[in-house]
Design a protein around this motif. Structure first.
Motif, short mmCIF file in Angstrom:
data_model
loop_
_atom_site.label_atom_id
_atom_site.label_comp_id
_atom_site.label_asym_id
_atom_site.label_seq_id
_atom_site.Cartn_x
_atom_site.Cartn_y
_atom_site.Cartn_z
N THR A 178 1.98 1.74 -12.02
CA THR A 178 1.26 0.82 -12.90
C THR A 178 -0.19 1.29 -13.02
O THR A 178 -0.53 2.40 -12.65
N VAL A 179 -1.05 0.42 -13.52
CA VAL A 179 -2.45 0.80 -13.68
C VAL A 179 -3.17 0.96 -12.35
O VAL A 179 -4.23 1.58 -12.27
N ASP A 180 -2.63 0.41 -11.26
CA ASP A 180 -3.33 0.50 -9.98
C ASP A 180 -2.42 0.73 -8.78
O ASP A 180 -2.82 0.56 -7.63
N HIS A 181 -1.17 1.15 -9.03
CA HIS A 181 -0.27 1.37 -7.90
C HIS A 181 0.86 2.31 -8.29
O HIS A 181 1.39 2.23 -9.41
N THR A 182 1.18 3.23 -7.38
CA THR A 182 2.33 4.11 -7.54
C THR A 182 3.13 4.10 -6.25
O THR A 182 2.58 4.38 -5.18
N PRO A 183 4.42 3.79 -6.30
CA PRO A 183 5.23 3.85 -5.08
C PRO A 183 5.42 5.29 -4.64
O PRO A 183 5.75 6.16 -5.46
#
Length: 250
Positions: free
Chosen positions: A172-177
């Motif tokens: 997303t705009v502020d998180h990557t798994p």
């Protein structure tokens, strides 16, 4: 001048303009003389003699053959902030700019793709750790202006030459798994001896978060027992980059 003649003139780009009868010459739109002068400046003095918007304008001659491209070029720079941000902007936002449209937006993204491919090709066959500025330039061009977080891995062989460059996850705009075991598994599949971790912060600020730091430590702890070295974790943003090694975060 009929349509076919004008199209051939635009495809010539830097070539000499064909001679036309005096009456037809007087009827040419006002921007034709400007285009000729801009082409001439580039031909005689090179890119250094032109501002960013003028280089952009010069490129748009091909994509927008029968309209003024000066104002669209200036508008692009004003809206997105810089030439780099214009090329990094999403295609749908580029096409919304007055005077650009779908075809010119697609051409701009093609230029961005060519620039990224050029930077990446410069890394092949090189010892990555001794070509660090090129690594940073490539990562910045590839990721700094993405609107969602990406987690990229550069896989290296025993000579620290590039084996593969892969985006493992997009978030997303502020998180990557991120899954450390999957990173190690892929490194083993490629017979990689080392990796460089890279991800972007769409906010523009490359400062690492606590989660970034903890995740990096977990990857290092998972990779090291299997003989895989994590050389660095780089975070790129519009305002620059951060090296975990440089900050001594692992």
């Amino acid at each position: 001048m009929d349509k076919n003649d004008e199209d051939r003139d635009e495809r010539g780009f830097f070539g000499e303009a064909p001679s036309v009868p005096e009456r037809e010459s007087r009827e040419k739109p006002h921007y034709h003389g400007h285009r000729d002068r801009l082409r001439q400046r580039f031909a005689e003095a090179g890119a250094a003699a032109l501002s960013d918007y003028e280089l952009l304008e010069l490129f748009l001659f091909r994509a927008i053959p029968r309209a003024d491209t000066k104002e669209p070029a200036k508008t692009l720079i004003k809206r997105f902030g810089s030439l780099a941000e214009v090329l990094g902007a999403p295609e749908h936002l580029l096409s919304e700019v007055k005077g650009i449209g779908d075809a010119a937006a697609r051409d701009l993204k093609l230029v961005a793709a060519l620039a990224q491919r050029m930077l990446k090709s410069g890394l092949h066959g090189r010892q990555i750790l001794s070509s660090w500025s090129q690594v940073i330039d490539y990562c910045h061009a590839a990721m700094a202006f993405e609107t969602r977080e990406q987690f990229r891995i550069l896989f290296l062989d025993k000579k620290n030459q590039l084996i593969a460059d892969e985006v493992q996850q997009t978030g997303t705009v502020d998180h990557t798994p991120v899954y450390p075991r999957e990173i190690v598994r892929r490194a083993l599949e490629l017979s990689a001896s080392a990796v460089i971790l890279v991800h972007n912060h769409p906010s523009g600020d490359p400062t690492p978060s606590r989660a970034d730091i903890e995740m990096t430590k977990t990857i290092v702890e998972t990779a090291t027992p299997l003989g895989i070295t994590v050389h660095d974790h780089i975070i790129v943003g519009k305002s620059g980059h951060v090296s975990f090694k440089g900050l001594q975060l692992f």
